[in-house]
Design a protein around this motif. Structure first.
Motif, PDB file in Angstrom:
ATOM      1  N   THR A  79       0.827  -1.224   0.000  1.00  0.00           N
ATOM      2  CA  THR A  79       0.000   0.000   0.000  1.00  0.00           C
ATOM      3  C   THR A  79       0.853   1.263   0.000  1.00  0.00           C
ATOM      4  O   THR A  79       0.338   2.363   0.167  1.00  0.00           O
ATOM      5  CB  THR A  79      -0.954   0.003   1.213  1.00  0.00           C
ATOM      6  OG1 THR A  79      -0.200  -0.107   2.417  1.00  0.00           O
ATOM      7  CG2 THR A  79      -1.959  -1.131   1.123  1.00  0.00           C
ATOM      8  N   VAL A 103      -1.058  -6.153  -9.673  1.00  0.00           N
ATOM      9  CA  VAL A 103      -2.371  -5.740  -9.154  1.00  0.00           C
ATOM     10  C   VAL A 103      -2.750  -4.358  -9.677  1.00  0.00           C
ATOM     11  O   VAL A 103      -3.899  -3.916  -9.519  1.00  0.00           O
ATOM     12  CB  VAL A 103      -2.398  -5.747  -7.606  1.00  0.00           C
ATOM     13  CG1 VAL A 103      -2.308  -7.150  -7.076  1.00  0.00           C
ATOM     14  CG2 VAL A 103      -1.307  -4.866  -7.026  1.00  0.00           C
ATOM     15  N   ASN A 104      -1.780  -3.676 -10.297  1.00  0.00           N
ATOM     16  CA  ASN A 104      -2.008  -2.349 -10.888  1.00  0.00           C
ATOM     17  C   ASN A 104      -2.620  -1.370  -9.886  1.00  0.00           C
ATOM     18  O   ASN A 104      -3.476  -0.558 -10.237  1.00  0.00           O
ATOM     19  CB  ASN A 104      -2.894  -2.463 -12.142  1.00  0.00           C
ATOM     20  CG  ASN A 104      -2.200  -3.231 -13.246  1.00  0.00           C
ATOM     21  OD1 ASN A 104      -1.002  -3.059 -13.444  1.00  0.00           O
ATOM     22  ND2 ASN A 104      -2.938  -4.106 -13.921  1.00  0.00           N
ATOM     23  N   ARG A 105      -2.177  -1.475  -8.626  1.00  0.00           N
ATOM     24  CA  ARG A 105      -2.668  -0.558  -7.594  1.00  0.00           C
ATOM     25  C   ARG A 105      -1.740   0.651  -7.510  1.00  0.00           C
ATOM     26  O   ARG A 105      -0.512   0.504  -7.436  1.00  0.00           O
ATOM     27  CB  ARG A 105      -2.715  -1.293  -6.244  1.00  0.00           C
ATOM     28  CG  ARG A 105      -3.258  -0.439  -5.097  1.00  0.00           C
ATOM     29  CD  ARG A 105      -3.143  -1.168  -3.763  1.00  0.00           C
ATOM     30  NE  ARG A 105      -3.823  -2.457  -3.809  1.00  0.00           N
ATOM     31  CZ  ARG A 105      -3.218  -3.621  -3.599  1.00  0.00           C
ATOM     32  NH1 ARG A 105      -1.933  -3.652  -3.317  1.00  0.00           N
ATOM     33  NH2 ARG A 105      -3.896  -4.743  -3.654  1.00  0.00           N
ATOM     34  N   LYS A 106      -2.316   1.841  -7.513  1.00  0.00           N
ATOM     35  CA  LYS A 106      -1.512   3.049  -7.351  1.00  0.00           C
ATOM     36  C   LYS A 106      -1.288   3.300  -5.858  1.00  0.00           C
ATOM     37  O   LYS A 106      -2.253   3.310  -5.079  1.00  0.00           O
ATOM     38  CB  LYS A 106      -2.202   4.254  -7.973  1.00  0.00           C
ATOM     39  CG  LYS A 106      -2.178   4.270  -9.496  1.00  0.00           C
ATOM     40  CD  LYS A 106      -2.763   5.569 -10.042  1.00  0.00           C
ATOM     41  CE  LYS A 106      -2.689   5.600 -11.566  1.00  0.00           C
ATOM     42  NZ  LYS A 106      -3.233   6.872 -12.100  1.00  0.00           N
ATOM     43  N   VAL A 107      -0.028   3.445  -5.481  1.00  0.00           N
ATOM     44  CA  VAL A 107       0.297   3.713  -4.074  1.00  0.00           C
ATOM     45  C   VAL A 107       1.282   4.876  -4.017  1.00  0.00           C
ATOM     46  O   VAL A 107       2.026   5.134  -4.970  1.00  0.00           O
ATOM     47  CB  VAL A 107       0.914   2.462  -3.383  1.00  0.00           C
ATOM     48  CG1 VAL A 107      -0.060   1.307  -3.411  1.00  0.00           C
ATOM     49  CG2 VAL A 107       2.243   2.074  -4.028  1.00  0.00           C
TER      50      VAL A 107
END
Length: 882
Positions: free
Chosen positions: A230, A254-258
């Protein structure tokens, strides 16, 4: 003479009397504390787990405790050894679950109540086995006070402590990162995690910077956890990445922007200086997550497979499977830069030995900081002391770096947490008694917390809960605080420190004064005994072969303070031979009682040699007491051994044979009476170490009454102190040893007699030796002995020079001198070869650094012994050549 059966069997056989003797002690209530002078001496047993049988570590620990108990009981102190066993939550539930699975039964299908019932049966069966094993080795516990950490009294104490700490704000519930055992599916305390060095890999991964062509490279040992990232963090002072702080990166797969955050925890020197932050699966990341208000994403199920919070392709995979899949996927995307070998410390469950998982869950905790400060202060003020002192560092380091204690366990076996929840109004109740309804709304729709307490939560109350607390019992008033704790080093923080904290919190004083930390029992190579190595030794097997006394004495003989005990099965012959020696010496004395008139000790006229043995007895009694008072068990055992075997048997009994073989009936009465008296005192001296054989022999003596276990330990008497008698007799011994050594080295058979002349210029010593000429002839096994001031002829003699005397042994005509010199030279060469190998081994840095310290010290001792043997042989060679 008192009527007793005084004849002993020719062969020492402990199987004939050990069980009978133990039953006699039990029948007479000998293990219960008596009224006595001074402060009570009290030990609480470290309760063995009801998961199996005792191992040699238990044999050592309990033998040493029993030695202390028997010694202090004989000193007249009110003495209590409290026995008991531990329910061992995790270990016992694991054993029972494995047993059920082997029978094709899913433990969870039974329901909680049935499972606990089955586990109780298992615990009681094994508790009985353990108690019988302790009895087999002679443990003189007060069995009328036996306790179990799940018995009714201890359950009451546990609940009182939980509720009390909760009311003080020292127990709380919260969602935190804990050490999770995937194998056991329960939380663990920090100190239940064993850290091992593991050969892993360091993976270098690219994280794209959002809205940019730039990428940052991070290094991690656990790429699978990136699915729960995260944030990405850098050190605030790292100029390389300052421009990225506040921007976003994209977590691959997961292509999550953090966000990229700055935190001083980050080490710019590790890896690339950029670290991924997974707050739900790393303790340091957890703290960073709290500081920066990050999202916590738990990606694991309780069995450490991946859950619904990761992309579907990874769900249900184990940690290892997920790691391989993630690495392959990163490679295919061109985001894995490299991987390289990396050695690091990985926490493992102390029971299953499976790697633990930092896991976010709701648990119960105890705040430890204030209690830890009290425990530190108690040590600083000298209220507790460790033997050996080096373990104080372990104690203080743990207390100074303590974290809150996670006390809830996701088990069925154990003390259930005394907390209830109302499903109607949501109230939480922490109560000393089970409720029937909600205390807030009156609803009966209530349920108890499913978790149980950590096993150590009952064990940390052991010194006072076993005495009846929270009730104000007579035992608690009389026997708390206890005196001494004997335990192993690996539970200093698990148990020892926590007992001190609990006692200070609830009893307002420390639970014991002295803490003796035993060494580990290892094999002769210095390896820890284990099932996997197959080098363990069953204490009961040793008892069956050699007897309990041999087991106990050998362990005490080797238990040097601060050192491990290295042994194999043959090592116990040390104790077996000694017990046999005690038996045979006693049998010899008892065989000489027939027709004798025994004289009370006070009325016996003592010779200088009698005064010597009484002086030696005095010194031995004082030395054994001093050693036991300061927990130097090996010194105590070795002192008792030397007194009995050397002073009493090899010298005093041998000296007494001159009278016993003579014609003077009054002298026979006198010497037999003295032999019996010294034997009686010697049996008392030896009793703590070899209780069975000494009790059996004590009962055979015509001069004794009652049980030896309840007799008085020998107290040094001022009137027995006689340094002059010792000094004179020491010279006589040196003269005799000189002649005996010559006979041995030159292999002159006992049947061959030779002439000996002792020259002594000191008139007083000359008179003493002449007065004991007949005795010296007996001890040296010679017929022609002269003791004179004038130098004799040297022709034909081999001369040994001592302090204040010269001994001329006329043996040159009895031996082939050239042949004997050649034999000695050959023996010297052989010993020198062995010495060269030992010195080569000690010169090897790899051996000195890698081998167990006591194995290395054993080689050094061998080196010293060989050097001494060679020096002595060269001395004899020189005597022959001269």
């Amino acid at each position: 003479m008192k009527q007793k059966e005084v004849l002993l069997e020719k062969v020492y056989n402990p199987k004939e009397f050990e069980e009978r003797i133990y039953a006699t002690w039990m029948d007479h209530g000998a293990f219960m504390p008596r009224e006595g002078v001074g402060k009570p001496f009290v030990i609480v047993i470290p309760p063995p787990n009801v998961t199996g049988v005792l191992h040699m570590g238990h044999g050592l620990n309990n033998s040493l405790q029993d030695i202390l108990i028997r010694y202090h009981r004989m000193k007249g102190e009110p003495t209590l050894w409290i026995p008991g066993t531990d329910h061992a939550g995790i270990a016992t539930q694991s054993v029972v679950e494995r047993k059920l699975w082997s029978q094709g039964v899913d433990p969870r299908s039974l329901g909680r109540e049935k499972f606990v019932e089955i586990t109780w049966q298992h615990a009681l069966e094994h508790k009985k086995i353990i108690i019988n094993q302790l009895k087999k080795i002679g443990a003189s516990c007060d069995w009328s006070r036996e306790r179990f950490t799940l018995d009714e009294g201890l359950s009451k104490a546990v609940r009182e402590v939980f509720v009390s700490l909760y009311e003080k704000g020292l127990i709380y519930r919260g969602t935190y990162l804990v050490n999770w055992s995937p194998g056991l599916k329960t939380a663990l305390a920090d100190d239940e995690v064993e850290y091992r060095e593991v050969q892993g890999r360091l993976y270098y991964i690219l994280y794209p910077v959002a809205d940019s062509d730039e990428k940052v490279m991070i290094a991690t040992t656990r790429p699978e956890t990136m699915l729960g990232d995260t944030a990405v963090a850098v050190h605030p002072g790292d100029e390389r990445y300052r421009h990225l702080v506040g921007k976003e990166v994209i977590v691959p797969l997961v292509n999550r922007k953090v966000k990229v955050i700055a935190d001083e925890y980050v080490d710019p020197e590790f890896g690339t200086g950029v670290v991924k932050i997974t707050p739900a699966h790393d303790f340091n990341d957890f703290e960073i997550g709290r500081r920066h208000n990050l999202e916590f994403i738990n990606i694991f199920n309780p069995d450490a497979t991946l859950n619904e919070h990761v992309p579907e392709k990874y769900r249900g995979l184990s940690r290892e499977e997920a790691r391989a899949r993630v690495v392959d996927d990163l490679k295919s995307l061109g985001l894995l830069v490299k991987e390289e070998p990396h050695v690091h410390q990985v926490g493992h469950c102390y029971r299953t030995h499976v790697p633990v998982e930092p896991y976010l869950s709701e648990q119960w905790f105890v705040r430890m900081d204030t209690m830890a400060q009290k425990a530190l202060k108690a040590w600083e003020e000298g209220k507790i002391q460790f033997f050996p002192r080096k373990w104080e560092n372990t104690y203080t380091h743990w207390l100074r770096n303590i974290r809150d204690w996670c006390i809830s366990r996701q088990l069925w076996w154990g003390h259930r947490i005394p907390v209830w929840y109302c499903d109607d109004c949501g109230a939480q109740m922490v109560l000393r008694e089970d409720p029937t309804a909600c205390t807030s709304c009156g609803s009966t729709n209530i349920r108890q917390d499913e978790d149980v307490l950590d096993t150590w939560f009952s064990s940390w109350l052991w010194p006072f809960s076993t005495l009846g607390w929270p009730e104000e019992t007579e035992d608690l008033k009389r026997f708390f605080p206890t005196t001494t704790l004997v335990t192993a080093y690996d539970i200093i923080f698990f148990w020892v420190a926590r007992m001190i904290m609990a006692s200070l919190e609830f009893m307002h004083e420390v639970p014991f004064r002295d803490i003796y930390i035993t060494g580990l029992v290892r094999d002769k190579q210095g390896r820890k005994m284990s099932k996997s190595l197959g080098n363990g030794i069953d204490p009961l097997e040793i008892v069956n072969v050699y007897g309990a006394d041999a087991l106990r004495f050998t362990l005490a003989f080797l238990a040097a303070q601060g050192q491990d005990v290295l042994l194999d099965k043959d090592t116990f012959q040390v104790g077996a031979h000694f017990a046999n020696k005690i038996w045979n010496a006693s049998r010899f004395i008892l065989m000489n009682l027939e027709g004798r008139r025994l004289i009370p000790f006070e009325k016996i006229e003592k010779t200088d040699i009698d005064r010597w043995i009484l002086h030696r007895l005095n010194r031995a009694a004082a030395a054994v007491s001093d050693a036991l008072e300061t927990y130097r068990f090996n010194e105590a055992a070795q002192t008792a051994y030397e007194f009995f075997w050397s002073d009493f048997c090899d010298w005093y009994i041998e000296s007494a044979k001159l009278s016993l073989n003579g014609d003077d009936e009054q002298e026979k009465d006198r010497i037999v009476s003295l032999l019996l008296f010294v034997l009686e005192q010697a049996l008392k001296l030896l009793h703590p170490f070899l209780p069975f054989v000494t009790e059996e022999l004590y009962q055979k003596l015509p001069t004794t009454e009652g049980l030896l276990i309840l007799a008085s330990f020998p107290e040094p008497r001022k009137e027995w102190e006689d340094p002059a008698a010792e000094a004179s007799y020491t010279v006589l011994q040196e003269v005799v040893r000189g002649v005996r050594s010559l006979r041995s080295q030159f292999t002159i058979p006992p049947s061959v007699k030779f002439r000996v002349v002792v020259r002594c210029e000191d008139a007083g010593l000359l008179e003493y030796l002449r007065a004991h000429e007949a005795l010296m002839k007996l001890l040296m096994n010679v017929e022609d002995l002269s003791i004179q001031q004038e130098p004799p002829l040297r022709a034909g003699a081999v001369v040994v020079v001592g302090k204040g005397f010269e001994v001329y042994s006329y043996v040159r005509d009895l031996i082939d001198v050239p042949k004997e010199i050649a034999r000695l030279e050959k023996k010297i060469a052989k010993l020198q070869g062995v010495l060269d190998k030992v010195e080569k081994k000690l010169a090897n840095p790899h051996f000195v650094e890698k081998a167990h310290p006591q194995v290395v010290e054993g080689e050094r001792a061998k080196q010293r012994d060989l050097a001494e043997q060679i020096a002595k042989l060269r001395e004899y060679e020189a005597l022959l050549k001269g």
